[in-house]
Design a protein around this motif. Sequence first.
Motif, short mmCIF file in Angstrom:
data_model
loop_
_atom_site.label_atom_id
_atom_site.label_comp_id
_atom_site.label_asym_id
_atom_site.label_seq_id
_atom_site.Cartn_x
_atom_site.Cartn_y
_atom_site.Cartn_z
N ARG A 337 50.97 58.67 45.40
CA ARG A 337 50.23 57.86 46.38
C ARG A 337 50.32 58.49 47.76
N LEU A 358 43.82 55.72 39.61
CA LEU A 358 44.53 54.67 38.88
C LEU A 358 46.03 54.94 38.80
N ALA A 419 48.20 47.55 32.44
CA ALA A 419 48.37 47.21 33.86
C ALA A 419 47.68 48.20 34.79
N SER A 420 47.17 49.31 34.22
CA SER A 420 46.57 50.37 35.03
C SER A 420 45.05 50.43 34.93
N GLN A 425 43.48 46.66 38.24
CA GLN A 425 43.82 47.14 39.59
C GLN A 425 42.86 46.60 40.65
N ARG A 426 41.62 46.31 40.27
CA ARG A 426 40.71 45.70 41.25
C ARG A 426 41.28 44.38 41.79
N GLU A 428 44.44 43.58 42.12
CA GLU A 428 45.78 43.74 42.68
C GLU A 428 45.67 44.40 44.05
N SER A 431 47.33 47.91 44.62
CA SER A 431 47.19 48.88 43.53
C SER A 431 46.80 50.26 44.06
N VAL A 432 46.99 51.25 43.20
CA VAL A 432 46.56 52.61 43.54
C VAL A 432 45.05 52.64 43.77
N ASN A 434 43.04 50.32 44.87
CA ASN A 434 42.67 49.77 46.17
C ASN A 434 43.16 50.62 47.32
#
Length: 518
Positions: A337, A358, A419-420, A425-426, A428, A431-432, A434
């Motif tokens: 990240r 992701l 979860a990925s 992720q949209r 969360e 998330s990565v 976002n």
Amino acid sequence: MSWWRDAVVYQIYVRSFADSDGDGIGDLAGVRERLPHLVELGVDAIWLTPFYPSPMADGGYDVADYCGVDPLFGDLDDFDDLLARAHEAGLRVLVDVVPNHTSDRHPWFAEALAAEPGSAERDRYLIRDGRGDEPPNDWESIFGGPAWTRLPDGQWYLHLFAPEQPDLNWRNPQVRADFRKVLKFWLDRGVDGFRIDVAHGMIKHPDLPDTGLAEQISLLGRGELPYFDQDEVHEIYRDWRALLDSYSGGRIGVAEAWASTQERLARYVRPDELHQAFNFALLEAPWSAAEFGEVVTESLATTAQVGATTTWVLGNHDVRRPVTRYGDGETGLARARAAALFSFALPGSVYVYQGEELGLREVLELPDEVRQDPIWTRSGGADVGRDGCRVPLPWSGERPPFGFGPGGGWLPAPGEWAASTVGAQRAEPGSVLNLYRSALARRRELPELGDGEMTWLDGPEHVLAFAREPGFTCATNFGDAPVVLDLPGDLVLRSDGAESWTGELPPNTAVWLKTGKS
């Protein structure tokens, strides 16, 4: 300004992106259906890996027809529809061209095999007499083993990759003329440019000398080899640049080139040659402030000498995913990240490989029976190869194949990817996905980012901080402990998803700051 100087390009590995027809293999219609994801992500262009007719000995990089579409992926109407939809959505489209070698099923190679030694047909390829029962020299295949295979009549043909991928003879004028026709075929259909596979490899030393070396692949990008980065290769790109410039709309060429120095790599992007060359030095750098800083400084200095932009890459379909390279688990994810924010803030263009948005890890636990990479087979299983970064993307749902298509996927996805998925992720905020969407939106909004200059700032050990004028700062902590930074500005983004800034930067974290209005 030329669009490509600071473009964000998203690499689509077509067979693993989205499957529209349920055969387990991604296709062009699947890409078309998922274009909204890329528009929301905020990229400027997409690069499609090979979708041409192919026996698939190397995932499509063994091309049997450069002007068609393999039925696995659709047909030319599907390509034209995808291109039109992408352009309507504001996305440019780059396609892969594979000029170093063809498939052994290409009509040209069939003609060469049917012809006599010394014939014009054989001169399309690098076919030579051996040294008795030994090959012409000691060159090694990138995929392991010798780079020569013997024909029934006793001659040998060169294949720097798999035996199913015979190398073309680019000193042959007919080869050059035929590839010009290939480029024109796709340019006339409206593509915005080409990613050039093995761009450093088309010209070999005319004497085909021995290297005297074992494990030659270890020198790729680090040393000199008689079959890579020969000076005459630049004649080809000067010709291709003139062709690209004869079309309107800013059509570009992107080199997948490995060179022994940054200076030699910069030669591929001189004003009369290609527009971009992937910067693999950053991809190869270990997680270290000193290593990242050295790569950035040298890269920017050498590309500036030829008036080019730098093209940053953290991953692709040939290397382990950043999360795994940087340590795997939570540490690897935090570093991936941070590396994304770091690279997005640098001057130049950025390439994102599908799944990086992701935070996907390398899938190392694939069953032996599903692996398809020729590196795996040619090494006798000693090298697991590249399949682990090619597992189909997870889109939605709780179980594999996670919305990849109506059926399964050609490689199995791990159950933990529930979860990925894009859908998960949209929803969360931290998330990565976002993080990427926010970073790319701000990159587009802020005039300081993209093409231009940067200035290194003083900072503590293990921290890299740089400024982009006016008033933007990126700081990244590569160390294992938090550091307190005396930097001006308000928080724009943090790679860890936190929404406040007190001046303390946690380990493996990057931050964007802005003074004035943002």
